[in-house]
Design an enzyme around this catalytic site. Structure first.
Site, PDB file in Angstrom:
ATOM      1  N   SER A  47      34.733 -71.229   1.460  1.00 45.01           N
ATOM      2  CA  SER A  47      33.297 -71.111   1.722  1.00 45.01           C
ATOM      3  C   SER A  47      32.907 -69.859   2.504  1.00 45.01           C
ATOM      4  O   SER A  47      31.778 -69.399   2.399  1.00 45.01           O
ATOM      5  CB  SER A  47      32.768 -72.351   2.434  1.00 45.01           C
ATOM      6  OG  SER A  47      33.178 -72.376   3.773  1.00 45.01           O
ATOM      7  N   LYS A  95      30.617 -71.762   9.555  1.00 41.92           N
ATOM      8  CA  LYS A  95      29.555 -71.157   8.747  1.00 41.92           C
ATOM      9  C   LYS A  95      28.913 -70.006   9.505  1.00 41.92           C
ATOM     10  O   LYS A  95      29.128 -69.837  10.696  1.00 41.92           O
ATOM     11  CB  LYS A  95      28.460 -72.190   8.411  1.00 41.92           C
ATOM     12  CG  LYS A  95      28.951 -73.437   7.712  1.00 41.92           C
ATOM     13  CD  LYS A  95      29.460 -73.165   6.327  1.00 41.92           C
ATOM     14  CE  LYS A  95      30.065 -74.433   5.720  1.00 41.92           C
ATOM     15  NZ  LYS A  95      30.946 -74.154   4.626  1.00 41.92           N
TER      16      LYS A  95
END
EC number: 3.4.21.-
Length: 185
Positions: A47, A95
């Site tokens: 990711s 993230k």
């Protein structure tokens, strides 16, 4: 028992007592440091490619996580942060911060095309769009779920580097809180 054996037993006893005292001081200090100041973590998944794990599944970056920086919820757009997953509290995710409270962000695949980030929340996304379970899936994230700020890649050695807080130009907020307070240019 000979004098030599008595001396060696005395030395062992003194050593053991000193070790125990040191151990019972060092363990709480180490636990407090790892909980409040910094720790290391292995990053798994795609990711955050290419920023983290650019080699894919055959490599995992190990990053330094700074707890101290997020203790007052002081994050900036572009920071890479670790947070408790809003969907699974047993899991931590990593993230990039895309928008802060009050910002209006253009989403990628979220049910709403534009989202105004509520007070006390941030918008986070993985760098590898389409391979990331992020705010586009679960919406704005409460600042209370922040765990740490990722500051450096520590492993593998050829990737040692400071992680910069950069926001891709295409992911800039449509409008930030500052712009709305002072009027758009």
């Amino acid at each position: 028992m000979t004098a030599g054996m008595a001396q060696s037993q005395g030395w062992v006893t003194r050593y053991f007592k000193a070790f125990c005292k040191g151990f019972f001081v060092a363990v709480p200090v180490a636990v407090t440091f790892l909980d409040r100041v910094a720790c290391v973590a292995r990053v798994e998944g795609a990711s955050m490619q290419p920023s983290l794990n650019p080699g894919g599944s055959q490599s995992s970056d190990v990053v330094l996580l700074n707890h101290w920086k997020v203790r007052k919820f002081e994050v900036q757009r572009g920071d890479i942060v670790s947070l408790v997953s809003p969907k699974n509290p047993e899991q931590k995710i990593i993230k990039r911060v895309i928008a802060l409270e009050g910002d209006i962000v253009k989403t990628i695949g979220h049910k709403n095309r534009y989202v105004k980030v509520p007070r006390g929340h941030i918008w986070v996304e993985g760098d590898h769009h389409g391979h990331s379970f992020d705010s586009n899936s679960f919406g704005p994230v409460s600042l209370g779920l922040l765990h740490a700020h990722a500051t450096h890649i520590l492993w593998p050695p050829e990737r040692w580097q400071k992680l910069e807080s950069v926001l891709p130009p295409e992911r800039l907020p449509v409008q930030s809180e500052k712009e709305s307070l002072h009027g758009s240019p």
